[in-house]
Write an enzyme that holds these catalytic residues in place. Structure first.
Site, short mmCIF file in Angstrom:
data_model
loop_
_atom_site.label_atom_id
_atom_site.label_comp_id
_atom_site.label_asym_id
_atom_site.label_seq_id
_atom_site.Cartn_x
_atom_site.Cartn_y
_atom_site.Cartn_z
N SER A 72 4.49 -1.34 4.35
CA SER A 72 4.67 -2.71 4.84
C SER A 72 4.88 -3.68 3.68
O SER A 72 4.10 -3.69 2.72
CB SER A 72 3.45 -3.15 5.65
OG SER A 72 3.27 -2.34 6.78
N GLN A 103 0.83 -1.20 0.00
CA GLN A 103 0.00 0.00 0.00
C GLN A 103 0.86 1.25 0.00
O GLN A 103 1.64 1.48 0.94
CB GLN A 103 -0.92 -0.01 1.22
CG GLN A 103 -1.84 1.19 1.34
CD GLN A 103 -2.67 1.13 2.62
OE1 GLN A 103 -2.12 0.91 3.69
NE2 GLN A 103 -3.97 1.33 2.50
N GLY A 104 0.74 2.08 -1.03
CA GLY A 104 1.50 3.32 -1.12
C GLY A 104 0.65 4.52 -0.76
O GLY A 104 0.16 5.22 -1.65
N TYR A 105 0.46 4.76 0.52
CA TYR A 105 -0.35 5.88 0.98
C TYR A 105 0.52 6.91 1.71
O TYR A 105 0.71 8.01 1.24
CB TYR A 105 -1.45 5.38 1.93
CG TYR A 105 -2.72 4.92 1.26
CD1 TYR A 105 -2.74 4.49 -0.06
CD2 TYR A 105 -3.92 4.88 1.97
CE1 TYR A 105 -3.91 4.05 -0.65
CE2 TYR A 105 -5.09 4.44 1.37
CZ TYR A 105 -5.09 4.03 0.06
OH TYR A 105 -6.24 3.60 -0.53
N SER A 106 1.03 6.56 2.89
CA SER A 106 1.73 7.53 3.74
C SER A 106 3.00 8.06 3.08
O SER A 106 3.69 7.36 2.34
CB SER A 106 2.10 6.89 5.08
OG SER A 106 0.94 6.55 5.81
N GLU A 139 -10.60 -2.08 4.93
CA GLU A 139 -9.45 -2.34 5.80
C GLU A 139 -9.87 -2.39 7.27
O GLU A 139 -9.51 -3.31 8.01
CB GLU A 139 -8.41 -1.25 5.60
CG GLU A 139 -7.18 -1.39 6.49
CD GLU A 139 -6.18 -0.27 6.27
OE1 GLU A 139 -5.18 -0.24 7.01
OE2 GLU A 139 -6.39 0.56 5.37
#
Length: 277
Positions: A161, A126-129, A244
């Site tokens: 992660s 997951q590429g969010y933060s 999620e």
């Protein structure tokens, strides 16, 4: 809260418990968790077992490979998984991007990605933060500039992660600077093998490695990897967040651990030791 189960529910529990007992490989049941997940090879082995049974994605619609179970059956199954100490499957594909793809993706995206997620052959992260966009995610700065049939992506993600083990990453990127922050974000699917992607490990104080920084330098992403409409990624991100939060809370595992802690406390109070020691 007390839940009364019907005879049909109890029959389903017996079926689930029996299957898990007969098919959970010992190395899966005995494997300790590293970071927030068990070792990849162990998780993939158990994922394959559940996939071959048709039980890898209980919450998915049947049309895309789900089980057709109701909420009670899914609750029971999760309890039995925790009871057997079976490893949790990697959530980034099954409970996050998978539902986004089958809900908002086009036919080509569904055909390309859903099967690999369902089988466990393709892992996602997951590429969010970002360094300046954690709790204030809408302030993200990773840019995706349209150039013909591609977006050119530049920026950085952090706390990603299992990026070092992932085949693909789903990313929120900024595609419009002048719009309201939430309205200028798009949702891209990016192959981690694409030139220009660099993954740097973040090692925890305990010496574990599951977190990473991910850097994008002139990464070319096909426009066909855009989910839904450009600049509407915030809508898809909110939908993913619901999946999620409702799917990976780990309630059965927490209940099991709480019961174990209570048992230890009772044993200590009575002057005995767990396991007769």
């Amino acid at each position: 809260m007390n839940i009364d189960f019907t005879p049909e529910d109890e029959a389903f529990r017996d079926e689930a418990r029996g299957f898990i007992a007969a098919n959970l490989p010992p190395e899966c049941a005995d494997s300790p968790a590293l970071g927030v997940m068990t070792d990849k090879s162990v998780v993939k082995l158990w994922h394959k077992t559940l996939y071959e049974k048709g039980w890898a994605a209980p919450a998915w619609p049947e049309a895309y490979g789900g089980t057709g179970w109701n909420a009670t059956q899914r609750f029971i199954f999760n309890e039995e998984i925790a009871r057997a100490n079976a490893p949790r499957l990697m959530p980034f594909g099954l409970t996050m991007v998978g539902p986004v793809i089958y809900t908002f993706g086009n036919a080509e995206q569904k055909s390309r990605h859903l099967q690999g997620i369902l089988s466990g052959d393709v892992w996602w992260c997951q590429g969010y933060s970002e360094p300046g966009a954690g709790s204030d995610l809408a302030s993200l700065k990773t840019m995706a500039v349209r150039d013909g049939d591609h977006y050119v992506v530049n920026g950085q993600k952090i706390w990603t992660s299992y990026a070092h083990e992932a085949d693909w990453i789903f990313c929120l990127v900024r595609t419009e600077q002048s719009a309201k922050r939430q309205e200028g974000i798009s949702f891209l699917l990016i192959d981690m093998r694409t030139p220009g992607i660099e993954v740097r490990p973040i090692i925890s104080i305990a010496g574990l490695h599951h977190l990473n920084e991910v850097f994008f330098t002139d990464v070319k992403v096909p426009v066909q990897n855009l989910i839904g409409e450009e600049n509407k990624g915030w809508t898809y991100a909110k939908y993913l967040l619901v999946q999620e939060r409702t799917s990976i809370g780990g309630v059965p595992e927490s209940r099991k651990k709480a019961a174990h802690i209570k048992a230890i406390a009772r044993a200590e109070r009575n002057g005995t030791r767990m396991g007769g020691r």
